[in-house]
Design a protein around this motif. Structure first.
Motif, PDB file in Angstrom:
ATOM      1  N   ALA A  81       1.059  -0.899   0.060  1.00  0.00           N
ATOM      2  CA  ALA A  81       0.162  -0.094   0.084  1.00  0.00           C
ATOM      3  C   ALA A  81       0.830   1.212   0.086  1.00  0.00           C
ATOM      4  O   ALA A  81       2.109   0.872   0.489  1.00  0.00           O
ATOM      5  CB  ALA A  81      -0.644  -0.440   1.544  1.00  0.00           C
ATOM      6  N   GLU A 119      -9.542   9.935  -2.115  1.00  0.00           N
ATOM      7  CA  GLU A 119      -8.134   8.781  -1.939  1.00  0.00           C
ATOM      8  C   GLU A 119      -7.031   9.650  -1.567  1.00  0.00           C
ATOM      9  O   GLU A 119      -5.940   8.893  -1.245  1.00  0.00           O
ATOM     10  CB  GLU A 119      -8.049   8.035  -3.434  1.00  0.00           C
ATOM     11  N   ALA A 150      -4.613   1.227   0.033  1.00  0.00           N
ATOM     12  CA  ALA A 150      -4.990   0.328  -0.558  1.00  0.00           C
ATOM     13  C   ALA A 150      -4.436   1.048  -2.182  1.00  0.00           C
ATOM     14  O   ALA A 150      -4.689   2.037  -2.958  1.00  0.00           O
ATOM     15  CB  ALA A 150      -5.438  -0.656  -0.467  1.00  0.00           C
ATOM     16  N   LEU A 197      -7.106  -2.640  -9.042  1.00  0.00           N
ATOM     17  CA  LEU A 197      -8.438  -3.374  -8.264  1.00  0.00           C
ATOM     18  C   LEU A 197      -9.067  -2.523  -7.304  1.00  0.00           C
ATOM     19  O   LEU A 197      -9.928  -2.072  -7.243  1.00  0.00           O
ATOM     20  CB  LEU A 197      -8.145  -4.689  -7.710  1.00  0.00           C
ATOM     21  N   TRP A 198      -8.362  -1.984  -6.484  1.00  0.00           N
ATOM     22  CA  TRP A 198      -8.447  -1.112  -5.527  1.00  0.00           C
ATOM     23  C   TRP A 198      -9.089   0.966  -6.544  1.00  0.00           C
ATOM     24  O   TRP A 198      -9.938   1.284  -5.574  1.00  0.00           O
ATOM     25  CB  TRP A 198      -7.415  -0.851  -4.062  1.00  0.00           C
ATOM     26  N   ALA A 199      -7.939   1.220  -6.823  1.00  0.00           N
ATOM     27  CA  ALA A 199      -7.932   2.767  -7.134  1.00  0.00           C
ATOM     28  C   ALA A 199      -8.795   2.583  -8.972  1.00  0.00           C
ATOM     29  O   ALA A 199      -9.313   3.879  -8.831  1.00  0.00           O
ATOM     30  CB  ALA A 199      -6.546   2.908  -7.836  1.00  0.00           C
ATOM     31  N   THR A 235     -11.030  -0.321 -10.450  1.00  0.00           N
ATOM     32  CA  THR A 235     -12.345  -0.912 -10.746  1.00  0.00           C
ATOM     33  C   THR A 235     -14.031   0.099  -9.950  1.00  0.00           C
ATOM     34  O   THR A 235     -14.631   0.114 -11.163  1.00  0.00           O
ATOM     35  CB  THR A 235     -11.482  -2.270 -10.333  1.00  0.00           C
ATOM     36  N   PRO A 236     -13.399   0.421  -8.633  1.00  0.00           N
ATOM     37  CA  PRO A 236     -15.050   1.738  -8.713  1.00  0.00           C
ATOM     38  C   PRO A 236     -14.916   2.675  -9.106  1.00  0.00           C
ATOM     39  O   PRO A 236     -16.047   3.143 -10.049  1.00  0.00           O
ATOM     40  CB  PRO A 236     -14.490   2.110  -7.317  1.00  0.00           C
ATOM     41  N   LEU A 275     -16.991  -1.048  -3.078  1.00  0.00           N
ATOM     42  CA  LEU A 275     -15.324  -1.451  -3.600  1.00  0.00           C
ATOM     43  C   LEU A 275     -14.245  -0.210  -2.694  1.00  0.00           C
ATOM     44  O   LEU A 275     -13.047  -0.063  -1.741  1.00  0.00           O
ATOM     45  CB  LEU A 275     -15.063  -1.992  -4.827  1.00  0.00           C
ATOM     46  N   PHE A 276     -14.558   0.942  -3.347  1.00  0.00           N
ATOM     47  CA  PHE A 276     -14.712   2.135  -1.937  1.00  0.00           C
ATOM     48  C   PHE A 276     -14.693   2.460  -1.040  1.00  0.00           C
ATOM     49  O   PHE A 276     -13.523   2.461  -0.487  1.00  0.00           O
ATOM     50  CB  PHE A 276     -15.168   3.410  -3.334  1.00  0.00           C
ATOM     51  N   ARG A 288     -11.663  -0.528   0.673  1.00  0.00           N
ATOM     52  CA  ARG A 288     -10.784   0.687   0.625  1.00  0.00           C
ATOM     53  C   ARG A 288     -10.235   1.391   1.544  1.00  0.00           C
ATOM     54  O   ARG A 288      -9.263   1.816   1.803  1.00  0.00           O
ATOM     55  CB  ARG A 288     -10.530   0.946  -0.655  1.00  0.00           C
TER      56      ARG A 288
END
Length: 222
Positions: free
Chosen positions: A89, A151, A163, A167-169, A171-172, A208-209, A212
């Motif tokens: 991370a 973020e 993170a 996937l985390w940054a 995809t949402p 997801l957000f 995160r």
């Protein structure tokens, strides 16, 4: 090995120092953090170590260098750290990350699109166009703006890393765009399946957000 880079927004060379140390952190297994002089933890660090000039490099709690280092010299400063084998991370820095920039830019684009309806009555349009414009503003503009700024700012406010990765940054963000398109065209064209796809995409993206940022919000701030 913990490496803290003490910086400030007004320090021109600090941006170069952050870039160089991020490159080093991708190669060497160090716990790297950018500490802003404008934040309480930055002022505490400067006071404790009597640092009067930045950028300053603190390794395991000890002041090791003041000023801008090239990548070779920075790598030599952490030569004892093993080579990095996997990504971790990231801590927030001075500038917006690529994913934060994309999120804010996407928010402004959806605001422009939703605002384009103003000559026709704006968000108070009648019929199927009304929910489409509303979703463009609430999901496209507000949610993406919250994601982009959250973020960047939450790690700074809490002192914890966030993170990263696709996937985390990313995809949402993609799911929010899909949700706005799906729900918008679903309402405009009268296709319930498109609206349902958009609603599911919005739910998954928001979930997801939330997952995160939850670790940052649940842990006590440093």
């Amino acid at each position: 090995m913990k490496v803290e880079l003490l910086v400030s927004e007004w320090c021109a060379s600090c941006h170069d120092a952050e870039r160089i140390w991020r490159e080093v952190a991708q190669k060497k297994q160090i716990d790297f953090a950018v500490v802003d002089m404008g934040q309480p933890e930055g002022r505490q660090l400067a006071t404790r170590l009597r640092i009067r000039s930045i950028p300053a490099v603190v390794v395991d709690g000890e002041l090791k260098h003041i000023g801008l280092l090239d990548r070779t010299a920075a790598t030599a400063l952490v030569a004892e750290a093993p080579e990095r084998t996997q990504k971790t991370a990231r801590h927030v820095g001075l500038g917006l990350s690529a994913s934060s920039r994309a999120s804010v830019l996407g928010a402004m684009i959806w605001l422009l699109i939703a605002g384009a309806a103003l000559p026709l009555g704006g968000f108070f349009l009648d019929g199927a166009a009304r929910p489409a414009a509303l979703h463009g503003f609430t999901l496209g503009f507000l949610l993406l703006l919250i994601m982009g700024l959250g973020e960047h700012m939450l790690p700074r406010f809490t002192g914890h890393p966030i993170a990263g990765g696709w996937l985390w940054a990313w995809t949402p963000q993609v799911l929010v765009h899909v949700s706005v398109l799906g729900m918008g065209f679903g309402w405009l064209l009268g296709v319930p399946m498109l609206t349902a796809v958009g609603a599911v995409a919005a739910f998954v993206g928001l979930a997801l957000f939330t997952l995160r940022i939850a670790p940052l919000l649940l842990r006590a701030s440093l």
